[in-house]
Design a protein around this motif. Structure first.
Motif, PDB file in Angstrom:
ATOM      1  N   CYS A   1       0.856  -1.182   0.000  1.00 55.15           N
ATOM      2  CA  CYS A   1       0.000   0.000   0.000  1.00 55.15           C
ATOM      3  C   CYS A   1       0.896   1.237   0.000  1.00 55.15           C
ATOM      4  O   CYS A   1       1.711   1.431   0.910  1.00 55.15           O
ATOM      5  N   HIS A   2       0.787   2.043  -1.047  1.00 57.28           N
ATOM      6  CA  HIS A   2       1.559   3.285  -1.162  1.00 57.28           C
ATOM      7  C   HIS A   2       0.869   4.224  -2.132  1.00 57.28           C
ATOM      8  O   HIS A   2       0.051   3.803  -2.942  1.00 57.28           O
ATOM      9  N   VAL A   3       1.201   5.493  -2.042  1.00 66.22           N
ATOM     10  CA  VAL A   3       0.641   6.475  -2.975  1.00 66.22           C
ATOM     11  C   VAL A   3       1.246   6.255  -4.357  1.00 66.22           C
ATOM     12  O   VAL A   3       2.287   5.600  -4.500  1.00 66.22           O
ATOM     13  N   GLY A   4       0.607   6.823  -5.363  1.00 61.71           N
ATOM     14  CA  GLY A   4       1.094   6.663  -6.732  1.00 61.71           C
ATOM     15  C   GLY A   4       2.455   7.285  -6.971  1.00 61.71           C
ATOM     16  O   GLY A   4       3.209   6.843  -7.824  1.00 61.71           O
ATOM     17  N   GLN A   5       2.792   8.309  -6.217  1.00 62.49           N
ATOM     18  CA  GLN A   5       4.076   8.994  -6.392  1.00 62.49           C
ATOM     19  C   GLN A   5       5.103   8.423  -5.406  1.00 62.49           C
ATOM     20  O   GLN A   5       5.703   9.133  -4.628  1.00 62.49           O
ATOM     21  N   TRP A   6       5.323   7.129  -5.436  1.00 61.72           N
ATOM     22  CA  TRP A   6       6.233   6.458  -4.499  1.00 61.72           C
ATOM     23  C   TRP A   6       7.409   5.906  -5.293  1.00 61.72           C
ATOM     24  O   TRP A   6       7.228   5.264  -6.306  1.00 61.72           O
TER      25      TRP A   6
END
Length: 190
Positions: free
Chosen positions: A40-45
């Motif tokens: 689980c992470h944001v798209g800008q990772w």
């Protein structure tokens, strides 16, 4: 081909506005006979692309960009000495002109990247963000001076630029992202 990415993991440097990534084992060998993990992470990772839709609601989103549009001629402007002397360094028209004098014009439709050597601080979050005593981050965010980005957009429209740092904007520097979808389309993946 040169891999310029870093290993994706939960503890990699990232912008403080995002929660840390998580990795959860859903199924494991001893109990289930196979391994499956949920990330689980944001798209800008990590190493990523910010499409025009990241900044403008009407801009193209990443799923609107064909993979063939992501294969581009590369120009790497070396500003590592300037970044070592000034962690708030922003690329200038003079930097671009020096590169072009040595290598020729930046290819139309190209990807313009910066060599800052900031990646040598990886994977240390605090070294990457380089906060001062007041907590203000200082790093060469790949922010182009307005003259530099406009000059390159008009003379040799390129499709993409990439900052070598973990945050979308550096608080110690003025915001120099183009302010309209039209100008962004000239300076970002389109």
């Amino acid at each position: 081909m040169v891999d310029l990415s870093h290993k994706l993991d939960t503890g990699i440097p990232h912008w403080a506005g995002f929660r840390p990534a998580t990795r959860t084992v859903l199924y494991d060998y001893p109990t289930d006979g196979f391994l499956a993990e949920e990330y689980c992470h944001v798209g800008q990772w990590g190493t990523h692309v910010d499409p025009p839709g990241h900044f403008f609601p009407q801009g193209r989103r990443l799923d609107d960009i064909e993979p063939k549009e992501m294969i581009l001629p590369l120009a790497v402007i070396d500003v590592h000495e300037q970044a070592a002397a000034d962690p708030d360094y922003s690329v200038t028209v003079d930097d671009i002109r020096r590169w072009e004098k040595k290598h020729g014009p930046i290819p139309p439709g190209g990807f313009v990247a910066l060599r800052t050597d900031w990646s040598q601080r990886w994977p240390d979050q605090e070294k990457m963000l380089n906060r001062d005593a007041n907590g203000v981050m200082h790093y060469p965010a790949g922010r182009w001076t307005p003259c530099a980005i406009c000059t390159k957009s008009e003379e040799s429209p390129h499709r993409a630029t990439k900052p070598p740092t973990p945050a979308p904007a550096r608080p110690s520097a003025p915001r120099t992202i183009p302010t309209s979808p039209t100008s962004w389309e000239k300076t970002a993946t389109r």
